[in-house]
Design an enzyme around this catalytic site. Structure first.
Site, mmCIF file in Angstrom:
data_model
loop_
_atom_site.group_PDB
_atom_site.id
_atom_site.type_symbol
_atom_site.label_atom_id
_atom_site.label_comp_id
_atom_site.label_asym_id
_atom_site.label_seq_id
_atom_site.Cartn_x
_atom_site.Cartn_y
_atom_site.Cartn_z
ATOM 1 N N HIS A 17 -59.344 99.451 -1.986
ATOM 2 C CA HIS A 17 -59.761 98.977 -3.299
ATOM 3 C C HIS A 17 -59.618 97.456 -3.319
ATOM 4 O O HIS A 17 -59.053 96.855 -2.397
ATOM 5 C CB HIS A 17 -58.916 99.615 -4.399
ATOM 6 N N ALA A 18 -60.115 96.840 -4.396
ATOM 7 C CA ALA A 18 -60.069 95.385 -4.476
ATOM 8 C C ALA A 18 -58.657 94.872 -4.225
ATOM 9 O O ALA A 18 -58.455 93.898 -3.504
ATOM 10 C CB ALA A 18 -60.586 94.916 -5.828
ATOM 11 N N GLU A 19 -57.661 95.507 -4.841
ATOM 12 C CA GLU A 19 -56.264 95.176 -4.555
ATOM 13 C C GLU A 19 -55.404 96.421 -4.522
ATOM 14 O O GLU A 19 -55.696 97.415 -5.201
ATOM 15 C CB GLU A 19 -55.674 94.213 -5.597
ATOM 16 N N THR A 20 -54.359 96.328 -3.729
ATOM 17 C CA THR A 20 -53.263 97.293 -3.766
ATOM 18 C C THR A 20 -52.003 96.513 -4.084
ATOM 19 O O THR A 20 -51.746 95.454 -3.499
ATOM 20 C CB THR A 20 -53.121 98.037 -2.432
ATOM 21 N N HIS A 65 -55.675 92.913 -12.555
ATOM 22 C CA HIS A 65 -55.832 94.359 -12.751
ATOM 23 C C HIS A 65 -54.766 95.155 -12.003
ATOM 24 O O HIS A 65 -54.304 96.197 -12.494
ATOM 25 C CB HIS A 65 -57.249 94.809 -12.363
#
Length: 273
Positions: free
Chosen positions: A46-49, A79
């Site tokens: 995902h975009a960030e973890t 987010h």
């Protein structure tokens, strides 16, 4: 035998599944080595973890927090911070305001009775910049103006003519890579504020492995001061007009910007690694 870690995927800046921006969240006893963290972020993809662990009591922060894209660690992520705060409160790992030690200093999150969470972030400094040669061709639209957003974001914020132009963008992501340290924030005033938002944005971060980010909390630390000055109010709502969409409520408080949104856990399971 592999170690087991509880992992969750949380959709942030939305109150329903399959909208907003998904983030992986792992609550750990301590941070393993950076290579492991990066491998997990790449696996989740995902975009960030977000990775967090509890800190000793009576310090300046309650939890340590780090954010990784599939390819690199980043200085600030809205987010995934919202997603982490959501997990901390829904699992009763934390109550009341939570102080998070990060690369961008101590960030404070506060959960409200309506399920929303407010995050206290540093306001991004905006410096007028020349519109880089080639950025209009890479975006597919001519910016009206451009602004540098400072070291922590490393984005180029560009104002476009109107909401329709922002929504219609089909950028050349490879060409965008050369125009900023992290990415491009494209924004315009809302066509009809009666729809519940004051401005729109889209965010493109191909340099860090994210062609288009669904909803970018950190970008709103630049969007909040940008639009507060033009609209004449310190409390505004931004719509990130990605395919998934998401709403970010902003309140400008000088050097700090408050970001408020909802989140929902959509996946929970075990990571065996």
């Amino acid at each position: 035998m592999p170690t087991s870690h509880r992992i969750r995927v949380v959709d942030a800046f939305t109150d329903r599944p399959f909208a907003g921006n998904p983030a992986g969240v792992l609550l750990l006893d301590a941070f393993p080595d950076d290579a492991w963290l990066q491998h997990v972020a790449a696996e989740i993809n995902h975009a960030e973890t977000a990775f967090a662990h509890r800190l000793p009591p009576h310090g300046e922060a309650d939890w340590a927090l780090r954010w990784f894209t599939p390819t690199t660690e980043v200085d600030l992520c809205g987010h995934a911070t919202l997603a982490t705060a959501h997990v901390l409160h829904t699992t009763a790992a934390a109550t009341g305001p939570v102080r998070l030690a990060t690369r961008s200093g101590v960030l404070i999150t506060t959960a409200h009775d309506d399920g929303t969470i407010t995050m206290d972030f540093p306001t991004a400094p905006l410096t007028p910049a020349e519109i880089p040669e080639g950025v209009a061709e890479a975006l597919g639209a001519q910016p009206l103006a451009a602004y540098d957003t400072g070291a922590h974001l490393g984005d180029l914020l560009v104002e476009l003519a109107d909401e329709k132009t922002v929504r219609a963008l089909t950028p050349d992501h490879k060409a965008l890579v050369q125009h900023s340290e992290r990415g491009i924030i494209a924004t315009a005033r809302a066509e009809d504020p009666a729809r519940g938002y004051d401005f729109v944005s889209r965010c493109f971060f191909p340099r860090v492995g994210i062609d288009e980010d669904p909803v970018t909390g950190s970008a709103h630390t630049a969007l909040a001061p940008f639009w507060a000055q033009r609209i004449g109010r310190t409390e505004l709502t931004g719509l990130q007009a990605s395919a998934r969409t998401g709403l970010v409520r902003t309140e400008l408080r000088g050097e700090r910007t408050l970001l408020t949104g909802s989140a929902v856990t959509v996946i929970e399971g075990e990571l065996h690694a």
